[in-house]
Design an enzyme around this catalytic site. Sequence first.
Site, PDB file in Angstrom:
ATOM      1  N   HIS A   8       9.432   4.395  -4.799  1.00 51.31           N
ATOM      2  CA  HIS A   8      10.442   3.649  -4.045  1.00 51.31           C
ATOM      3  C   HIS A   8      11.750   3.734  -4.821  1.00 51.31           C
ATOM      4  CE1 HIS A   8       7.626   1.771  -1.234  1.00 51.31           C
ATOM      5  NE2 HIS A   8       6.799   1.649  -2.265  1.00 51.31           N
ATOM      6  N   HIS A  24       7.664  -6.759  -3.432  1.00 46.39           N
ATOM      7  CA  HIS A  24       6.337  -7.152  -2.929  1.00 46.39           C
ATOM      8  C   HIS A  24       5.886  -8.446  -3.587  1.00 46.39           C
ATOM      9  CE1 HIS A  24       6.306  -2.731  -2.314  1.00 46.39           C
ATOM     10  NE2 HIS A  24       5.495  -2.971  -1.303  1.00 46.39           N
ATOM     11  N   GLU A  68       4.415  -8.559  -7.186  1.00 46.19           N
ATOM     12  CA  GLU A  68       5.264  -8.576  -8.375  1.00 46.19           C
ATOM     13  C   GLU A  68       5.312  -9.972  -8.987  1.00 46.19           C
ATOM     14  OE1 GLU A  68       9.193  -6.751  -7.708  1.00 46.19           O
ATOM     15  OE2 GLU A  68       8.302  -5.862  -5.923  1.00 46.19           O
TER      16      GLU A  68
END
Length: 283
Positions: free
Chosen positions: A69, A91, A94
């Site tokens: 990403h 996300h 994390e």
Amino acid sequence: MTTEQALEPRIAGKVEDLRGAIRAALPGKVEVAIIAGSGLGGFARGVEASASVSYSDLPHVGAATVQGHSGTLVMGRAAGVPLVLLNGRRHIYEGIALDEATVLLRAVLLETGARIVIISNAAGGLNPTFDVADLMMLSDHINWMFRNPLIGPNKEDWGPRFPDASDVYSRRLRGLARDAAVEAGITLREGVYLAGHGPSYETRAEVRMLRTVIGADAVGMSTAPEALVAAHMGREVLGLSVITNLLTDPAITTHEEVMENSKKAEANFKKLLETLLPKLVKG
Ligand code: HPA
């Protein structure tokens, strides 16, 4: 603290800071916002960018921490359609809360005015008819994160306290995506996406339960929070998964396999989006 401040969502100030940064780096209005997860790399590289900014240069976003990403916000055009691309996402795994994970999306939608939000992700297949590198359009989701990005004080000018979630994935957009898939000669699966929090992949018992008891077709670690935020703000949402691994297989799942297989869908994903985009803005 005044009562009014106490009633603000805790991310309200961050959204305002981000809007200022977006206005400075990527001025302008667009119709479409796209959140690019795994599998949209090919599409993302094909976007004619007019401006871009790294997430690490934006306040309150944090760098995208996952391999694959890029962590950039891009304003540009694809298939002639002006859009903003969120290339990479935060996300829940994390260790951040869902309002924090979606703060950039809120700011982008408010600042660019995008009415249509396309959310992509990588997902493990639960439906035994699915194959690796298949594309699946989300007919619906099950939020299995047991958290919701709308928890906390509500800001009425963002959206209602109790938003409807029975039609998060717009019927209109799903119809147009089906048409685009036929036109592009791409098989587009449809199914229910279950959003888990990860970061571990599912146990075999979980796979059996998610398929047979819960009835999900694919499982991933994103999308539901973003779809809820976009729907809260009255935007039309389309969700698209790349099936990167088959959880019904006896083989184990690895991140390397997920990344590798997401690349196999890049060409089809790009073709589908480039066929779909002009239809979206035409109405
Ligand atoms: N499970 C959860 N998330 C995923 C998977 C999976 O099998 N594949 C890609 N993202």
